[in-house]
Design a protein around this motif. Sequence first.
Motif, PDB file in Angstrom:
ATOM      1  N   ARG A 166       0.844  -1.199   0.000  1.00  0.00           N
ATOM      2  CA  ARG A 166       0.000   0.000   0.000  1.00  0.00           C
ATOM      3  C   ARG A 166       0.885   1.257   0.000  1.00  0.00           C
ATOM      4  O   ARG A 166       0.593   2.237  -0.683  1.00  0.00           O
ATOM      5  CB  ARG A 166      -0.907  -0.007   1.229  1.00  0.00           C
ATOM      6  CG  ARG A 166      -2.289   0.510   0.961  1.00  0.00           C
ATOM      7  CD  ARG A 166      -3.175   0.463   2.193  1.00  0.00           C
ATOM      8  NE  ARG A 166      -3.806  -0.798   2.486  1.00  0.00           N
ATOM      9  CZ  ARG A 166      -4.765  -1.368   1.773  1.00  0.00           C
ATOM     10  NH1 ARG A 166      -5.197  -0.785   0.693  1.00  0.00           N
ATOM     11  NH2 ARG A 166      -5.295  -2.510   2.135  1.00  0.00           N
ATOM     12  N   ALA A 167       1.978   1.213   0.750  1.00  0.00           N
ATOM     13  CA  ALA A 167       2.919   2.339   0.781  1.00  0.00           C
ATOM     14  C   ALA A 167       3.667   2.445  -0.553  1.00  0.00           C
ATOM     15  O   ALA A 167       3.811   3.541  -1.107  1.00  0.00           O
ATOM     16  CB  ALA A 167       3.894   2.170   1.934  1.00  0.00           C
ATOM     17  N   ASN A 208       2.710   1.493  -3.410  1.00  0.00           N
ATOM     18  CA  ASN A 208       1.746   1.880  -4.429  1.00  0.00           C
ATOM     19  C   ASN A 208       1.802   3.379  -4.741  1.00  0.00           C
ATOM     20  O   ASN A 208       1.569   3.805  -5.866  1.00  0.00           O
ATOM     21  CB  ASN A 208       0.338   1.477  -3.958  1.00  0.00           C
ATOM     22  CG  ASN A 208      -0.722   1.772  -4.962  1.00  0.00           C
ATOM     23  OD1 ASN A 208      -0.647   1.353  -6.112  1.00  0.00           O
ATOM     24  ND2 ASN A 208      -1.741   2.497  -4.532  1.00  0.00           N
ATOM     25  N   HIS A 209       2.144   4.178  -3.749  1.00  0.00           N
ATOM     26  CA  HIS A 209       2.205   5.632  -3.942  1.00  0.00           C
ATOM     27  C   HIS A 209       3.284   6.041  -4.935  1.00  0.00           C
ATOM     28  O   HIS A 209       3.225   7.141  -5.485  1.00  0.00           O
ATOM     29  CB  HIS A 209       2.405   6.344  -2.606  1.00  0.00           C
ATOM     30  CG  HIS A 209       1.227   6.218  -1.695  1.00  0.00           C
ATOM     31  ND1 HIS A 209      -0.010   6.771  -1.963  1.00  0.00           N
ATOM     32  CD2 HIS A 209       1.076   5.547  -0.523  1.00  0.00           C
ATOM     33  CE1 HIS A 209      -0.852   6.479  -1.006  1.00  0.00           C
ATOM     34  NE2 HIS A 209      -0.222   5.732  -0.112  1.00  0.00           N
ATOM     35  N   ALA A 210       4.269   5.181  -5.179  1.00  0.00           N
ATOM     36  CA  ALA A 210       5.334   5.490  -6.143  1.00  0.00           C
ATOM     37  C   ALA A 210       4.805   5.526  -7.579  1.00  0.00           C
ATOM     38  O   ALA A 210       5.526   5.909  -8.491  1.00  0.00           O
ATOM     39  CB  ALA A 210       6.472   4.479  -6.029  1.00  0.00           C
ATOM     40  N   SER A 222       1.770   7.161  -8.104  1.00  0.00           N
ATOM     41  CA  SER A 222       0.734   8.188  -7.985  1.00  0.00           C
ATOM     42  C   SER A 222       1.288   9.562  -8.337  1.00  0.00           C
ATOM     43  O   SER A 222       2.425   9.888  -7.984  1.00  0.00           O
ATOM     44  CB  SER A 222       0.210   8.204  -6.544  1.00  0.00           C
ATOM     45  OG  SER A 222      -0.537   9.368  -6.299  1.00  0.00           O
ATOM     46  N   TRP A 223       0.468  10.374  -8.968  1.00  0.00           N
ATOM     47  CA  TRP A 223       0.892  11.727  -9.326  1.00  0.00           C
ATOM     48  C   TRP A 223       1.246  12.548  -8.093  1.00  0.00           C
ATOM     49  O   TRP A 223       2.065  13.459  -8.168  1.00  0.00           O
ATOM     50  CB  TRP A 223      -0.176  12.429 -10.166  1.00  0.00           C
ATOM     51  CG  TRP A 223      -1.439  12.741  -9.409  1.00  0.00           C
ATOM     52  CD1 TRP A 223      -2.547  11.947  -9.303  1.00  0.00           C
ATOM     53  CD2 TRP A 223      -1.711  13.906  -8.630  1.00  0.00           C
ATOM     54  NE1 TRP A 223      -3.492  12.546  -8.508  1.00  0.00           N
ATOM     55  CE2 TRP A 223      -3.007  13.764  -8.083  1.00  0.00           C
ATOM     56  CE3 TRP A 223      -0.998  15.061  -8.330  1.00  0.00           C
ATOM     57  CZ2 TRP A 223      -3.595  14.715  -7.268  1.00  0.00           C
ATOM     58  CZ3 TRP A 223      -1.584  16.013  -7.512  1.00  0.00           C
ATOM     59  CH2 TRP A 223      -2.872  15.837  -6.997  1.00  0.00           C
ATOM     60  N   ARG A 224       0.649  12.218  -6.954  1.00  0.00           N
ATOM     61  CA  ARG A 224       0.936  12.968  -5.726  1.00  0.00           C
ATOM     62  C   ARG A 224       2.406  12.823  -5.319  1.00  0.00           C
ATOM     63  O   ARG A 224       2.960  13.702  -4.666  1.00  0.00           O
ATOM     64  CB  ARG A 224       0.035  12.503  -4.592  1.00  0.00           C
ATOM     65  CG  ARG A 224      -1.398  12.930  -4.751  1.00  0.00           C
ATOM     66  CD  ARG A 224      -2.264  12.397  -3.608  1.00  0.00           C
ATOM     67  NE  ARG A 224      -3.656  12.646  -3.849  1.00  0.00           N
ATOM     68  CZ  ARG A 224      -4.478  11.821  -4.492  1.00  0.00           C
ATOM     69  NH1 ARG A 224      -4.028  10.670  -4.943  1.00  0.00           N
ATOM     70  NH2 ARG A 224      -5.737  12.126  -4.675  1.00  0.00           N
ATOM     71  N   VAL A 225       3.010  11.724  -5.690  1.00  0.00           N
ATOM     72  CA  VAL A 225       4.435  11.493  -5.424  1.00  0.00           C
ATOM     73  C   VAL A 225       5.267  11.857  -6.651  1.00  0.00           C
ATOM     74  O   VAL A 225       6.318  12.478  -6.546  1.00  0.00           O
ATOM     75  CB  VAL A 225       4.682  10.019  -5.017  1.00  0.00           C
ATOM     76  CG1 VAL A 225       6.156   9.694  -4.982  1.00  0.00           C
ATOM     77  CG2 VAL A 225       4.028   9.729  -3.670  1.00  0.00           C
ATOM     78  N   HIS A 279      -1.014   3.489 -12.600  1.00  0.00           N
ATOM     79  CA  HIS A 279       0.100   3.534 -11.654  1.00  0.00           C
ATOM     80  C   HIS A 279       1.354   2.895 -12.269  1.00  0.00           C
ATOM     81  O   HIS A 279       2.459   3.436 -12.148  1.00  0.00           O
ATOM     82  CB  HIS A 279      -0.255   2.803 -10.355  1.00  0.00           C
ATOM     83  CG  HIS A 279      -1.065   3.608  -9.402  1.00  0.00           C
ATOM     84  ND1 HIS A 279      -2.385   3.916  -9.627  1.00  0.00           N
ATOM     85  CD2 HIS A 279      -0.742   4.159  -8.205  1.00  0.00           C
ATOM     86  CE1 HIS A 279      -2.842   4.625  -8.606  1.00  0.00           C
ATOM     87  NE2 HIS A 279      -1.871   4.794  -7.723  1.00  0.00           N
ATOM     88  N   VAL A 287       5.539  -1.592  -7.798  1.00  0.00           N
ATOM     89  CA  VAL A 287       4.285  -0.861  -8.034  1.00  0.00           C
ATOM     90  C   VAL A 287       3.310  -1.761  -8.795  1.00  0.00           C
ATOM     91  O   VAL A 287       2.124  -1.831  -8.464  1.00  0.00           O
ATOM     92  CB  VAL A 287       4.525   0.471  -8.774  1.00  0.00           C
ATOM     93  CG1 VAL A 287       3.219   1.055  -9.303  1.00  0.00           C
ATOM     94  CG2 VAL A 287       5.232   1.470  -7.869  1.00  0.00           C
ATOM     95  N   ARG A 296      -0.363  -3.172  -7.407  1.00  0.00           N
ATOM     96  CA  ARG A 296      -1.659  -2.958  -8.048  1.00  0.00           C
ATOM     97  C   ARG A 296      -2.465  -4.256  -8.127  1.00  0.00           C
ATOM     98  O   ARG A 296      -3.684  -4.237  -8.013  1.00  0.00           O
ATOM     99  CB  ARG A 296      -1.481  -2.356  -9.443  1.00  0.00           C
ATOM    100  CG  ARG A 296      -0.792  -1.008  -9.450  1.00  0.00           C
ATOM    101  CD  ARG A 296      -1.447   0.006  -8.545  1.00  0.00           C
ATOM    102  NE  ARG A 296      -2.760   0.395  -9.060  1.00  0.00           N
ATOM    103  CZ  ARG A 296      -3.727   0.936  -8.331  1.00  0.00           C
ATOM    104  NH1 ARG A 296      -3.561   1.154  -7.052  1.00  0.00           N
ATOM    105  NH2 ARG A 296      -4.875   1.269  -8.873  1.00  0.00           N
TER     106      ARG A 296
END
Length: 184
Positions: A44-45, A47-49, A51-54, A110, A147, A151
């Motif tokens: 889950r952590a 996964n953020h790699a 994401s556009w937020r990262v 992702h 990643v 998913r």
Amino acid sequence: MLAGAAGFLVLTLAVMVLPSVPGDPAVRDWLLGLATPPVVATLRAINHAGSWRVLLPASLLLFVVFPRARRRWWIWGGMMVAAPICEGLLKILIGRARPEEASMGFPSGHATAAAAFFGAVFYLAATLPPLPRALVRIGAALTIVLVAVARVVLRAHWPADTLAGIALGLTLASIAAMLAERRD
């Protein structure tokens, strides 16, 4: 670039022509069998790699760390804008549903974003000294794979969706690298 594009094309044809991509359910079930609570929390952590937020702030960091990226910032920035546009249009055109919901899942956004960004990092690391170059490249490749696995384990995609996302992202990174080479 050709390998990534060819991989994407083969997976796209398989998704469009076959009722089910061979191996997709088996690989998904195998990965889900590994999904203990600590594994899920870790993925889950990770996964953020993708994401556009990262990746948006990371793209800005790319320009700070790599002078080569800074000189051709519009190429690398354009690649990061093109990735979600391509992926979104392809989801509409291909229309493959996710495993557990009706929204479109092919290719994985992702995985596409992670492969485009970390594929660029892999290329740009060529200017680093040998040991840091090797470590950055191993980290970039590992992040792309993790990643994609995240998913699937998080039940958002079929394995073929993530493989197609990796192929698309690496194709975009290769095109950006070729454009950057032509102009250097």
